[in-house]
Design a protein around this motif. Structure first.
Motif, PDB file in Angstrom:
ATOM      1  N   PRO A 187      10.550   4.713  -3.170  1.00 34.10           N
ATOM      2  CA  PRO A 187       9.687   4.081  -2.164  1.00 34.10           C
ATOM      3  C   PRO A 187      10.332   4.236  -0.796  1.00 34.10           C
ATOM      4  O   PRO A 187      11.539   4.000  -0.637  1.00 34.10           O
ATOM      5  CB  PRO A 187       9.644   2.609  -2.597  1.00 34.10           C
ATOM      6  CG  PRO A 187      10.143   2.597  -3.999  1.00 34.10           C
ATOM      7  CD  PRO A 187      11.108   3.733  -4.105  1.00 34.10           C
ATOM      8  N   MET A 213       5.201   4.102   1.986  1.00 26.75           N
ATOM      9  CA  MET A 213       4.539   2.811   1.835  1.00 26.75           C
ATOM     10  C   MET A 213       4.692   1.932   3.071  1.00 26.75           C
ATOM     11  O   MET A 213       5.518   2.212   3.941  1.00 26.75           O
ATOM     12  CB  MET A 213       5.133   2.065   0.629  1.00 26.75           C
ATOM     13  CG  MET A 213       5.175   2.862  -0.651  1.00 26.75           C
ATOM     14  SD  MET A 213       5.888   1.916  -2.001  1.00 26.75           S
ATOM     15  CE  MET A 213       4.736   0.551  -2.106  1.00 26.75           C
ATOM     16  N   LYS A 236       0.820  -1.209   0.000  1.00 26.79           N
ATOM     17  CA  LYS A 236       0.000   0.000   0.000  1.00 26.79           C
ATOM     18  C   LYS A 236       0.855   1.261   0.000  1.00 26.79           C
ATOM     19  O   LYS A 236       1.851   1.352   0.714  1.00 26.79           O
ATOM     20  CB  LYS A 236      -0.919   0.003   1.225  1.00 26.79           C
ATOM     21  CG  LYS A 236      -1.892   1.161   1.267  1.00 26.79           C
ATOM     22  CD  LYS A 236      -2.847   1.031   2.430  1.00 26.79           C
ATOM     23  CE  LYS A 236      -3.851   2.163   2.451  1.00 26.79           C
ATOM     24  NZ  LYS A 236      -4.797   2.073   3.585  1.00 26.79           N
ATOM     25  N   ILE A 237       0.450   2.236  -0.828  1.00 27.98           N
ATOM     26  CA  ILE A 237       1.048   3.570  -0.803  1.00 27.98           C
ATOM     27  C   ILE A 237       0.162   4.451   0.067  1.00 27.98           C
ATOM     28  O   ILE A 237      -1.021   4.616  -0.211  1.00 27.98           O
ATOM     29  CB  ILE A 237       1.151   4.171  -2.217  1.00 27.98           C
ATOM     30  CG1 ILE A 237       2.063   3.305  -3.097  1.00 27.98           C
ATOM     31  CG2 ILE A 237       1.690   5.595  -2.160  1.00 27.98           C
ATOM     32  CD1 ILE A 237       2.116   3.754  -4.552  1.00 27.98           C
TER      33      ILE A 237
END
Length: 461
Positions: A451, A418, A400-401
């Motif tokens: 990320p 994330m 999930k972001i």
């Protein structure tokens, strides 16, 4: 909200599974057949999706009470969206189970055959007997040992609609504060005035492709010595030019040869070229249109990618008809895939053809290279992209972001905060980059996507 109903004959473990999925003891469970007689509902969460789980009474025709329970269960199944049909893995399948399963199939809803109480190898072997049901989705589980339940949950998850992503503003503000404390946030850095600073443009390419001629054409002056002898330019040559009230600082760098052919002071010229690229904003990658492209052209292009510069691919010595431009551009795109974002322009430096088109293009790319994307627009785009094409799971676990934040310029640098940064596949990263380029003007500039773990100082990539 979607409803998931557990259906089956008495004592197959529906209430036990109901409690396990609900993560609390709601339904009464016992070894007494027919303990559950009414439907029992609760909302459950599977990763980032929610649904209503229904525990129904066991289906049995042995007496009037159980017939009423059966009718109540079947009515609930007709209203539900997803059906979990449970059987006892300790028993062999019987005609009553098959008849009930076939009747539920006619409802044309997602349905899974769940064989419970598969606790041993012997039970697994017996479970093959249930193949005669002809079910397309089958799970062997043991509620008491919690085996197989994760796989069942993953199947249910896929049947549920995509979660409505909502970024937590409070968390986002806290993230920005943490990022700033770590010295990584550069959005409010007043040390560099991107709007007024001189735009540094490095002219790079292998020897004798016409870099010096290009510099002379750009500044309307014979500033660089030009000759047909490869390697004429050794020292970087600087020249400024004013366009639309902006100062362009052009640097004609020394031609780069293959490592084995670097002779004498050209060895130092290569090092100086790399240093020029370290401080440049835009690189003009000059290619010779009169000769086939070489591996060395690709290596030089790799330097531009390494230093994360804005870039324009300049196809010099273009004295051909424009009919062949598309073919040459296709070859360039094929060779320099890592510079897919770079515009290609054909020029003739000696003849001065199309040189004037470089000035506005340099200014546009510099604006893209130093632009700040609005946080609200950035997160709206990421939300839309994830909803359209969900992030692939990592061994069944959701990736999930939480939110995205631009934390730097030149080029634009964006952090994706994330839960599992290491699980974001490069292909999905490329998908997000493509979406960014579709929405915002990022022509000619690389974009750095990082990320990052929520609440951690170091990047987890």
């Amino acid at each position: 909200m979607k409803e998931v109903i557990l259906v089956g004959r008495p004592n197959v473990g529906k209430s036990s599974l109901f409690n396990r999925l609900a993560k609390q003891r709601i339904a009464i469970t016992s070894d007494v057949s027919g303990t559950t007689r009414d439907t029992n509902k609760t909302q459950i969460q599977i990763d980032d999706k929610s649904c209503v789980l229904i525990d129904s009474g066991g289906i049995d025709d042995s007496n009037e009470l159980f017939i009423n329970v059966k009718n109540n269960t079947l009515n609930a199944a007709k209203c539900a969206d997803i059906i979990i049909f449970m059987v006892d893995g300790k028993m062999l399948p019987d005609d009553a189970d098959k008849k009930l399963f076939y009747s539920l199939l006619k409802l044309n809803k997602p349905i899974a055959l769940v064989i419970n109480k598969v606790d041993s190898k012997k039970d697994e072997e017996r479970s093959w007997e249930f193949n005669e049901f002809g079910a397309s989705v089958v799970f062997n589980i043991s509620v008491s040992h919690a085996s197989g339940v994760d796989e069942l949950c993953e199947w249910i998850y896929k049947q549920l609609p995509q979660a409505n992503l909502k970024f937590d503003t409070d968390d986002f503000d806290e993230f920005l504060e943490d990022f700033n404390e770590q010295g990584e946030l550069d959005l409010d850095n007043k040390a560099i005035d991107y709007e007024n600073k001189n735009i540094k443009v490095g002219i790079v390419g292998r020897v004798n492709v016409g870099k010096s001629s290009l510099l002379n054409a750009l500044v309307n002056d014979n500033r660089s010595v030009v000759s047909s002898i490869a390697g004429t330019t050794i020292d970087p040559v600087n020249e400024s030019f004013v366009y639309n009230d902006r100062v362009f600082e052009f640097v004609d760098t020394a031609g780069i040869r293959k490592r084995g052919k670097i002779e004498g002071i050209e060895k130092y010229a290569l090092n100086r070229t790399q240093k020029i690229l370290e401080i440049a904003d835009i690189a003009l990658l000059v290619l010779d249109a009169s000769e086939p492209f070489t591996e060395l052209d690709e290596r030089i292009a790799g330097l531009v990618g390494k230093f994360e510069l804005g870039v324009i691919i300049v196809l010099n010595k273009w004295d051909k008809d424009h009919d062949g431009f598309d073919k040459v551009a296709f070859e360039i795109r094929d060779r320099f895939k890592f510079l897919a974002y770079a515009p290609i322009i054909s020029v003739s430096a000696l003849g001065g053809k199309r040189i004037h088109k470089l000035y506005p293009l340099i200014q546009e790319i510099y604006q893209n290279y130093t632009q700040r994307i609005k946080t609200s627009e950035l997160n709206a785009l990421i939300e839309e992209a994830v909803r359209t094409h969900p992030i692939p799971r990592d061994h069944g676990k959701i990736v999930k972001i939480f939110y995205a934040a631009q934390f730097g310029f030149a080029p634009p640098k964006i952090a994706l905060v994330m839960n599992k940064p290491r699980s974001l596949h490069f292909s999905y990263k490329r998908y997000l980059l493509n979406k960014l380029r579709e929405r915002f003007n990022l022509n000619g500039t690389p974009v750095v996507l990082i990320p990052k773990n929520k609440g951690k100082s170091e990047t987890d990539i």
